[in-house]
Design a protein around this motif. Structure first.
Motif, mmCIF file in Angstrom:
data_model
loop_
_atom_site.group_PDB
_atom_site.id
_atom_site.type_symbol
_atom_site.label_atom_id
_atom_site.label_comp_id
_atom_site.label_asym_id
_atom_site.label_seq_id
_atom_site.Cartn_x
_atom_site.Cartn_y
_atom_site.Cartn_z
ATOM 1 N N THR A 72 9.257 43.967 26.903
ATOM 2 C CA THR A 72 8.161 43.012 26.794
ATOM 3 C C THR A 72 8.138 42.077 27.993
ATOM 4 N N ARG A 73 9.316 41.702 28.474
ATOM 5 C CA ARG A 73 9.400 40.794 29.627
ATOM 6 C C ARG A 73 8.720 41.389 30.853
ATOM 7 N N TYR A 74 9.005 42.667 31.149
ATOM 8 C CA TYR A 74 8.389 43.301 32.321
ATOM 9 C C TYR A 74 6.893 43.505 32.111
ATOM 10 N N TRP A 75 6.498 43.875 30.899
ATOM 11 C CA TRP A 75 5.075 44.051 30.605
ATOM 12 C C TRP A 75 4.348 42.720 30.731
ATOM 13 N N PHE A 76 4.919 41.669 30.185
ATOM 14 C CA PHE A 76 4.324 40.341 30.251
ATOM 15 C C PHE A 76 4.216 39.866 31.700
ATOM 16 N N ALA A 77 5.284 40.054 32.477
ATOM 17 C CA ALA A 77 5.281 39.625 33.877
ATOM 18 C C ALA A 77 4.241 40.396 34.684
ATOM 19 N N GLY A 78 4.144 41.702 34.454
ATOM 20 C CA GLY A 78 3.147 42.492 35.168
ATOM 21 C C GLY A 78 1.729 42.088 34.823
ATOM 22 N N SER A 79 1.509 41.680 33.561
ATOM 23 C CA SER A 79 0.180 41.277 33.126
ATOM 24 C C SER A 79 -0.211 39.910 33.664
ATOM 25 N N ILE A 80 0.745 39.192 34.229
ATOM 26 C CA ILE A 80 0.435 37.940 34.935
ATOM 27 C C ILE A 80 0.334 38.192 36.435
ATOM 28 N N ALA A 81 1.258 38.985 36.977
ATOM 29 C CA ALA A 81 1.333 39.183 38.421
ATOM 30 C C ALA A 81 0.120 39.947 38.961
ATOM 31 N N VAL A 82 -0.261 41.049 38.303
ATOM 32 C CA VAL A 82 -1.351 41.875 38.832
ATOM 33 C C VAL A 82 -2.692 41.135 38.800
ATOM 34 N N PRO A 83 -3.078 40.461 37.698
ATOM 35 C CA PRO A 83 -4.310 39.656 37.767
ATOM 36 C C PRO A 83 -4.247 38.556 38.821
ATOM 37 N N LEU A 84 -3.070 37.966 39.022
ATOM 38 C CA LEU A 84 -2.932 36.926 40.039
ATOM 39 C C LEU A 84 -3.129 37.502 41.441
ATOM 40 N N ILE A 85 -2.586 38.690 41.679
ATOM 41 C CA ILE A 85 -2.777 39.343 42.976
ATOM 42 C C ILE A 85 -4.258 39.600 43.235
ATOM 43 N N SER A 132 4.552 42.236 20.779
ATOM 44 C CA SER A 132 5.471 43.150 21.450
ATOM 45 C C SER A 132 6.914 42.675 21.285
ATOM 46 N N SER A 133 7.134 41.367 21.406
ATOM 47 C CA SER A 133 8.485 40.826 21.199
ATOM 48 C C SER A 133 8.965 41.094 19.778
ATOM 49 N N ARG A 134 8.106 40.875 18.803
ATOM 50 C CA ARG A 134 8.498 41.064 17.411
ATOM 51 C C ARG A 134 8.778 42.526 17.092
ATOM 52 N N LEU A 135 8.004 43.413 17.680
ATOM 53 C CA LEU A 135 8.243 44.830 17.438
ATOM 54 C C LEU A 135 9.506 45.300 18.147
ATOM 55 N N GLU A 136 9.707 44.825 19.367
ATOM 56 C CA GLU A 136 10.888 45.242 20.128
ATOM 57 C C GLU A 136 12.184 44.727 19.513
ATOM 58 N N THR A 137 12.145 43.531 18.938
ATOM 59 C CA THR A 137 13.358 42.958 18.338
ATOM 60 C C THR A 137 13.425 43.185 16.833
ATOM 61 N N GLY A 138 12.383 43.815 16.268
ATOM 62 C CA GLY A 138 12.356 44.069 14.834
ATOM 63 C C GLY A 138 12.571 45.530 14.529
ATOM 64 N N ALA A 139 11.483 46.287 14.400
ATOM 65 C CA ALA A 139 11.583 47.700 14.041
ATOM 66 C C ALA A 139 12.343 48.508 15.078
ATOM 67 N N PHE A 140 12.260 48.118 16.348
ATOM 68 C CA PHE A 140 12.916 48.868 17.417
ATOM 69 C C PHE A 140 14.147 48.138 17.958
ATOM 70 N N ASP A 141 14.703 47.258 17.186
ATOM 71 C CA ASP A 141 15.862 46.493 17.638
ATOM 72 C C ASP A 141 17.016 47.429 17.999
ATOM 73 N N GLY A 142 17.563 47.262 19.197
ATOM 74 C CA GLY A 142 18.685 48.076 19.645
ATOM 75 C C GLY A 142 18.306 49.454 20.128
ATOM 76 N N ARG A 143 17.028 49.783 20.121
ATOM 77 C CA ARG A 143 16.577 51.118 20.513
ATOM 78 C C ARG A 143 15.442 51.016 21.528
ATOM 79 N N PRO A 144 15.741 50.521 22.726
ATOM 80 C CA PRO A 144 14.679 50.322 23.728
ATOM 81 C C PRO A 144 14.014 51.615 24.153
ATOM 82 N N ALA A 145 14.743 52.742 24.142
ATOM 83 C CA ALA A 145 14.131 54.014 24.538
ATOM 84 C C ALA A 145 13.013 54.399 23.586
ATOM 85 N N ASP A 146 13.219 54.188 22.285
ATOM 86 C CA ASP A 146 12.181 54.523 21.311
ATOM 87 C C ASP A 146 10.967 53.609 21.471
#
Length: 251
Positions: free
Chosen positions: A15-28, A83-97
């Protein structure tokens, strides 16, 4: 600034990389470092001129301006929250999934975007993730603006109407909801509730790239009783740790 940095580092990795990209690319694009015309998804440019970066940039780019700034910020908030809630909830510990879910949804949205001449893919991908979270927590009561309360399963459709009111396109939200439903059905509903085969599985290279942080399967709710008995018979009475989902507002 240190507080902002600590908050940013506390966001789950993907989520961190997705969030950062969604700020950086519009800013560019806003600063004119790269012309926005190179950031949209245009089928002719992608297919005939081999500008293969367009599906990716169209996922992160949003034309921020006086008429679209509020819509952009609202959807950036949805990205961060769900995205944070899903990544740390249903997919907690399973970043590949979780990465596989994003890739599957993204590929479906790119194909739809090329077929329907959709130039921006940010909102559909965010809505697809929000839809999956809402279905995995469908009976939870959530609060929306102005104190309205309803079950989480209705949240994607409420947001569809809300985004339309503040200037969004129903098509973007609808495509996101449909893609999210496709993933949820193939990954959870069909194999777990209906006893069908599992059509989706995370590729091994993603597990090598993003290894599980703990063993077992968690966060997918409770499978039907018939499936639990079959699993126990096959494993000598052992049980999977299916977890109990994730509640809105938990940290």
């Amino acid at each position: 600034m240190s507080d902002l940095g600590d908050w940013f580092r506390s966001i789950p990795l993907i989520t961190r990389y997705w969030f950062a990209g969604s700020i950086a690319v519009p800013l560019i694009g806003k600063l004119g470092l790269v012309s926005p015309v190179y950031l949209f998804l245009w089928p002719d440019a992608f297919i005939n001129r081999f500008q293969i970066w367009r599906p990716m940039t169209a996922t992160f780019f949003f034309p921020v301006g006086p008429g679209t700034g509020f819509l952009y910020l609202v959807n950036l908030y949805f990205l961060y929250q769900y995205s944070s809630r899903l990544e740390t909830g249903a997919f907690d510990g399973r970043p590949a999934d979780y990465m596989f879910m994003l890739l599957f949804n993204w590929i479906c949205i790119v194909i739809t975007g090329l077929a329907m001449d959709m130039q921006l893919l940010m909102i559909p991908l965010i809505m697809s993730v929000l839809y999956v979270w809402a279905q995995l927590n469908r009976d939870m009561i959530v609060s929306f603006w102005f104190g309205t309360r309803f079950k989480a399963c209705y949240l994607p459709w409420v947001i569809l109407g809300f985004n339309y009111i503040i200037g969004g396109s129903v098509i973007n939200e609808l495509i996101g909801n449909l893609v999210g439903h496709l993933y949820f059905f193939l990954m959870f509903k069909y194999p777990m509730d209906l006893g069908g085969r599992n059509f989706l599985s995370t590729p091994q290279f993603l597990y090598r790239w993003l290894p599980n942080r703990r063993g077992g399967v968690s966060g997918f709710g409770v499978p039907p009783a018939s499936m639990r008995r079959a699993a126990e018979d096959q494993q000598g009475g052992g049980r999977h740790n299916w977890g109990q989902g994730f509640r809105l507002g938990d940290q």
